[in-house]
Design a protein around this motif. Structure first.
Motif, PDB file in Angstrom:
ATOM      1  N   PHE A   1      -1.761  -1.161  -3.875  1.00  0.00           N
ATOM      2  CA  PHE A   1      -2.943  -0.333  -3.630  1.00  0.00           C
ATOM      3  C   PHE A   1      -2.492   1.094  -3.328  1.00  0.00           C
ATOM      4  CE2 PHE A   1      -6.467   1.399  -1.126  1.00  0.00           C
ATOM      5  CZ  PHE A   1      -7.550   1.041  -1.918  1.00  0.00           C
TER       6      PHE A   1
ATOM      7  N   THR B   1       0.747   5.397   0.387  1.00  0.00           N
ATOM      8  CA  THR B   1      -0.120   6.521   0.771  1.00  0.00           C
ATOM      9  C   THR B   1       0.544   7.883   0.571  1.00  0.00           C
ATOM     10  OG1 THR B   1       0.619   6.378   3.061  1.00  0.00           O
ATOM     11  CG2 THR B   1      -1.399   5.202   2.517  1.00  0.00           C
TER      12      THR B   1
ATOM     13  N   LEU C   1      -6.767  -7.526  11.520  1.00  0.00           N
ATOM     14  CA  LEU C   1      -6.227  -6.296  10.943  1.00  0.00           C
ATOM     15  C   LEU C   1      -6.207  -5.234  12.038  1.00  0.00           C
ATOM     16  CD1 LEU C   1      -8.234  -6.241   7.566  1.00  0.00           C
ATOM     17  CD2 LEU C   1      -6.151  -7.480   8.111  1.00  0.00           C
TER      18      LEU C   1
ATOM     19  N   ALA D   1     -14.140  -0.511   6.083  1.00  0.00           N
ATOM     20  CA  ALA D   1     -14.065  -1.469   4.969  1.00  0.00           C
ATOM     21  C   ALA D   1     -13.692  -2.858   5.482  1.00  0.00           C
ATOM     22  CB  ALA D   1     -13.050  -0.984   3.934  1.00  0.00           C
ATOM     23  N   SER D   2     -12.751  -2.904   6.413  1.00  0.00           N
ATOM     24  CA  SER D   2     -12.326  -4.199   6.972  1.00  0.00           C
ATOM     25  C   SER D   2     -13.477  -4.861   7.723  1.00  0.00           C
ATOM     26  CB  SER D   2     -11.150  -4.006   7.934  1.00  0.00           C
ATOM     27  OG  SER D   2     -10.109  -3.330   7.283  1.00  0.00           O
TER      28      SER D   2
ATOM     29  N   LYS E   1      -8.766 -12.693   9.067  1.00  0.00           N
ATOM     30  CA  LYS E   1      -7.474 -12.202   9.546  1.00  0.00           C
ATOM     31  C   LYS E   1      -7.682 -11.115  10.586  1.00  0.00           C
ATOM     32  CE  LYS E   1      -4.422 -13.382   5.767  1.00  0.00           C
ATOM     33  NZ  LYS E   1      -3.195 -12.994   5.073  1.00  0.00           N
TER      34      LYS E   1
ATOM     35  N   TYR F   1      -3.438   4.838  -2.131  1.00  0.00           N
ATOM     36  CA  TYR F   1      -4.450   5.444  -1.261  1.00  0.00           C
ATOM     37  C   TYR F   1      -4.005   6.862  -0.922  1.00  0.00           C
ATOM     38  CZ  TYR F   1      -7.823   5.219   2.729  1.00  0.00           C
ATOM     39  OH  TYR F   1      -8.868   5.403   3.603  1.00  0.00           O
ATOM     40  N   GLU F   2      -4.951   7.701  -0.566  1.00  0.00           N
ATOM     41  CA  GLU F   2      -4.631   9.098  -0.197  1.00  0.00           C
ATOM     42  C   GLU F   2      -3.782   9.770  -1.298  1.00  0.00           C
ATOM     43  OE1 GLU F   2      -6.997   9.866   2.320  1.00  0.00           O
ATOM     44  OE2 GLU F   2      -5.354  10.790   3.445  1.00  0.00           O
TER      45      GLU F   2
ATOM     46  N   TRP G   1      -8.243  -3.422  -1.111  1.00  0.00           N
ATOM     47  CA  TRP G   1      -7.141  -3.467  -0.141  1.00  0.00           C
ATOM     48  C   TRP G   1      -7.397  -4.573   0.881  1.00  0.00           C
ATOM     49  CZ3 TRP G   1      -7.092  -2.686   5.178  1.00  0.00           C
ATOM     50  CH2 TRP G   1      -5.812  -2.720   5.758  1.00  0.00           C
ATOM     51  N   VAL G   2      -8.639  -4.691   1.349  1.00  0.00           N
ATOM     52  CA  VAL G   2      -8.954  -5.753   2.309  1.00  0.00           C
ATOM     53  C   VAL G   2      -8.696  -7.111   1.648  1.00  0.00           C
ATOM     54  CG1 VAL G   2     -10.700  -6.765   3.815  1.00  0.00           C
ATOM     55  CG2 VAL G   2     -10.687  -4.293   3.436  1.00  0.00           C
TER      56      VAL G   2
ATOM     57  N   CYS H   1      -5.163  -7.902   1.738  1.00  0.00           N
ATOM     58  CA  CYS H   1      -4.745  -8.370   3.074  1.00  0.00           C
ATOM     59  C   CYS H   1      -5.050  -9.851   3.243  1.00  0.00           C
ATOM     60  CB  CYS H   1      -5.467  -7.590   4.170  1.00  0.00           C
ATOM     61  SG  CYS H   1      -4.959  -5.881   4.307  1.00  0.00           S
ATOM     62  N   LEU H   2      -6.219 -10.265   2.731  1.00  0.00           N
ATOM     63  CA  LEU H   2      -6.652 -11.645   2.926  1.00  0.00           C
ATOM     64  C   LEU H   2      -5.837 -12.629   2.094  1.00  0.00           C
ATOM     65  CD1 LEU H   2     -10.533 -11.284   3.091  1.00  0.00           C
ATOM     66  CD2 LEU H   2      -8.815 -11.087   4.880  1.00  0.00           C
ATOM     67  N   ASN H   3      -5.306 -12.145   0.968  1.00  0.00           N
ATOM     68  CA  ASN H   3      -4.652 -13.050   0.031  1.00  0.00           C
ATOM     69  C   ASN H   3      -3.133 -12.918  -0.022  1.00  0.00           C
ATOM     70  OD1 ASN H   3      -6.886 -14.577  -1.403  1.00  0.00           O
ATOM     71  ND2 ASN H   3      -7.619 -12.472  -1.510  1.00  0.00           N
ATOM     72  N   SER H   4      -2.574 -12.179   0.919  1.00  0.00           N
ATOM     73  CA  SER H   4      -1.123 -11.973   0.912  1.00  0.00           C
ATOM     74  C   SER H   4      -0.514 -12.473   2.221  1.00  0.00           C
ATOM     75  CB  SER H   4      -0.798 -10.484   0.748  1.00  0.00           C
ATOM     76  OG  SER H   4      -1.447  -9.963  -0.386  1.00  0.00           O
TER      77      SER H   4
ATOM     78  N   VAL I   1       1.638  -7.523   4.035  1.00  0.00           N
ATOM     79  CA  VAL I   1       1.184  -6.268   3.440  1.00  0.00           C
ATOM     80  C   VAL I   1       2.117  -5.175   3.960  1.00  0.00           C
ATOM     81  CG1 VAL I   1      -0.716  -4.633   3.204  1.00  0.00           C
ATOM     82  CG2 VAL I   1      -1.197  -7.079   3.368  1.00  0.00           C
TER      83      VAL I   1
ATOM     84  N   MET J   1       0.855  -1.184   0.000  1.00  0.00           N
ATOM     85  CA  MET J   1       0.000   0.000   0.000  1.00  0.00           C
ATOM     86  C   MET J   1       0.893   1.238   0.000  1.00  0.00           C
ATOM     87  SD  MET J   1      -3.037   1.365   2.475  1.00  0.00           S
ATOM     88  CE  MET J   1      -2.114   1.572   3.989  1.00  0.00           C
TER      89      MET J   1
ATOM     90  N   PHE K   1     -15.973  -6.484   5.491  1.00  0.00           N
ATOM     91  CA  PHE K   1     -15.498  -7.791   5.022  1.00  0.00           C
ATOM     92  C   PHE K   1     -15.354  -8.786   6.175  1.00  0.00           C
ATOM     93  CE2 PHE K   1     -14.751  -5.375   1.295  1.00  0.00           C
ATOM     94  CZ  PHE K   1     -14.679  -6.266   0.239  1.00  0.00           C
TER      95      PHE K   1
ATOM     96  N   GLN L   1     -13.683  -8.941   8.985  1.00  0.00           N
ATOM     97  CA  GLN L   1     -12.388  -9.316   9.542  1.00  0.00           C
ATOM     98  C   GLN L   1     -12.335  -8.916  11.018  1.00  0.00           C
ATOM     99  OE1 GLN L   1     -10.325 -11.141   7.476  1.00  0.00           O
ATOM    100  NE2 GLN L   1     -12.238 -10.970   6.355  1.00  0.00           N
TER     101      GLN L   1
ATOM    102  N   SER M   1      -5.941  14.521   6.493  1.00  0.00           N
ATOM    103  CA  SER M   1      -6.990  13.542   6.204  1.00  0.00           C
ATOM    104  C   SER M   1      -6.683  12.167   6.797  1.00  0.00           C
ATOM    105  CB  SER M   1      -7.195  13.428   4.682  1.00  0.00           C
ATOM    106  OG  SER M   1      -5.986  13.056   4.059  1.00  0.00           O
TER     107      SER M   1
ATOM    108  N   VAL N   1      -2.022  -8.034   9.823  1.00  0.00           N
ATOM    109  CA  VAL N   1      -1.653  -6.821   9.092  1.00  0.00           C
ATOM    110  C   VAL N   1      -1.804  -5.634  10.035  1.00  0.00           C
ATOM    111  CG1 VAL N   1      -2.196  -5.305   7.136  1.00  0.00           C
ATOM    112  CG2 VAL N   1      -2.445  -7.775   6.890  1.00  0.00           C
TER     113      VAL N   1
ATOM    114  N   LEU O   1     -11.818   0.430  -1.461  1.00  0.00           N
ATOM    115  CA  LEU O   1     -11.014  -0.083  -0.350  1.00  0.00           C
ATOM    116  C   LEU O   1     -11.156  -1.590  -0.166  1.00  0.00           C
ATOM    117  CD1 LEU O   1     -11.367   2.548   2.529  1.00  0.00           C
ATOM    118  CD2 LEU O   1      -9.232   1.616   1.614  1.00  0.00           C
ATOM    119  N   GLY O   2     -12.250  -2.144  -0.682  1.00  0.00           N
ATOM    120  CA  GLY O   2     -12.434  -3.585  -0.598  1.00  0.00           C
ATOM    121  C   GLY O   2     -11.280  -4.335  -1.249  1.00  0.00           C
TER     122      GLY O   2
END
Lengths: 130, 118
Positions: A38, A8, B4, B27-28, B2, A40-41, A115-116, A119-122, A125, A6, B31, B33, B16, B114, A112-113
């Motif tokens: 990913f 930023t 997070l 978002a997490s 997971k 972001y910002e 990015w989640v 996280c789940l597949n790596s 991160v 990620m 999903f 988590q 920001s 994470v 952002l999904g």
């Protein structure tokens, strides 16, 4: 190892986007796999095809775009961050009736999904710019 | 699933970062988590009740903290020393949080898949 990254930090006022690129290159060289990058910002500015770098400075946007295309990486720009900063693909430009789109080749705009999901597949991160 | 963990370390207004971190937490949670949301350093100001950011033409993004419970985010922590340094107590805060020490913070980080600091 499967790695996601990620970013930023602003590519024009911080070092982090270059550090992230160097990290990704090193990771691939060492035999790791990059699942997703990913942005972001302020890092979404990397997705602009309209930036102009001074002749004696590195064009980091072009470097990232080339890198993504070369390795066919999954490179996702956060839609909320992108719209605020005027980074638009064709469909967003037409949705918001803007005069042009400027998303550089290789990048996708999503949420952002993604990015989640990364996280789940790596296995790791790694964030750059905070 | 997971675990997070988010370290929110910036004041609610001025940059920001606070909003960016909150959006990632939500978002997490969507999903489903396991989320640890930790406020530390200047980030503890986000928790304080009574912000009136209309005066600086900013949105009160921290109002969304009230919705964390609805999203299933239950592990909300404030680093105790960050509160103490700023003369804040739980009574100043707009939502219930658990206090944690540096040692507990270390163990939360250690047991996470994470960690994101914003």
């Amino acid at each position: 190892m499967i790695i996601s990254v990620m970013v930023t930090g602003s590519p024009v006022s911080q070092q982090s986007a270059q550090t992230a690129l160097s990290f990704c290159q090193a990771a691939l060289s060492a035999g790791h796999q990059i699942y997703r990058v990913f942005f972001y910002e302020d890092a979404v500015q990397l997705g602009s095809a309209l930036n102009v770098a001074p002749q004696d400075e590195r064009n980091l946007n072009a470097a990232w775009s080339e890198f993504i295309k070369q390795y066919q990486l999954d490179a996702v720009i956060c839609v909320a961050s992108a719209l605020k900063r005027g980074i638009l693909n064709d469909s967003e430009a037409s949705r918001y009736q803007k005069p042009a789109a400027n998303l550089a080749e290789g990048f996708d705009i999503s949420g952002l999904g993604q990015w989640v999901d990364a996280c789940l597949n790596s296995d790791r991160v790694v964030s750059f710019g905070a | 699933m997971k675990t997070l963990t988010f370290l929110s370390r910036h004041a609610p207004f001025g940059t920001s970062n606070a909003k960016a971190c909150l959006d990632m937490v939500l978002a997490s949670a969507v999903f489903e988590q396991q989320v640890n949301y930790i406020f530390m350093d200047e980030g503890v100001w986000q928790l304080v009740r009574g912000h009136e950011p209309a005066g600086i033409h900013a949105k009160n993004t921290m109002a969304a903290l009230q919705a964390l419970e609805l999203y299933g985010v239950e592990n909300i922590f404030a680093l105790e020393e960050s509160l103490t340094e700023r003369n804040l107590t739980l009574a100043h805060l707009q939502i219930p949080v658990r206090l944690c020490t540096r040692a507990e913070l270390s163990s939360l980080i250690k047991t996470s898949d994470v960690v994101t600091a914003l």
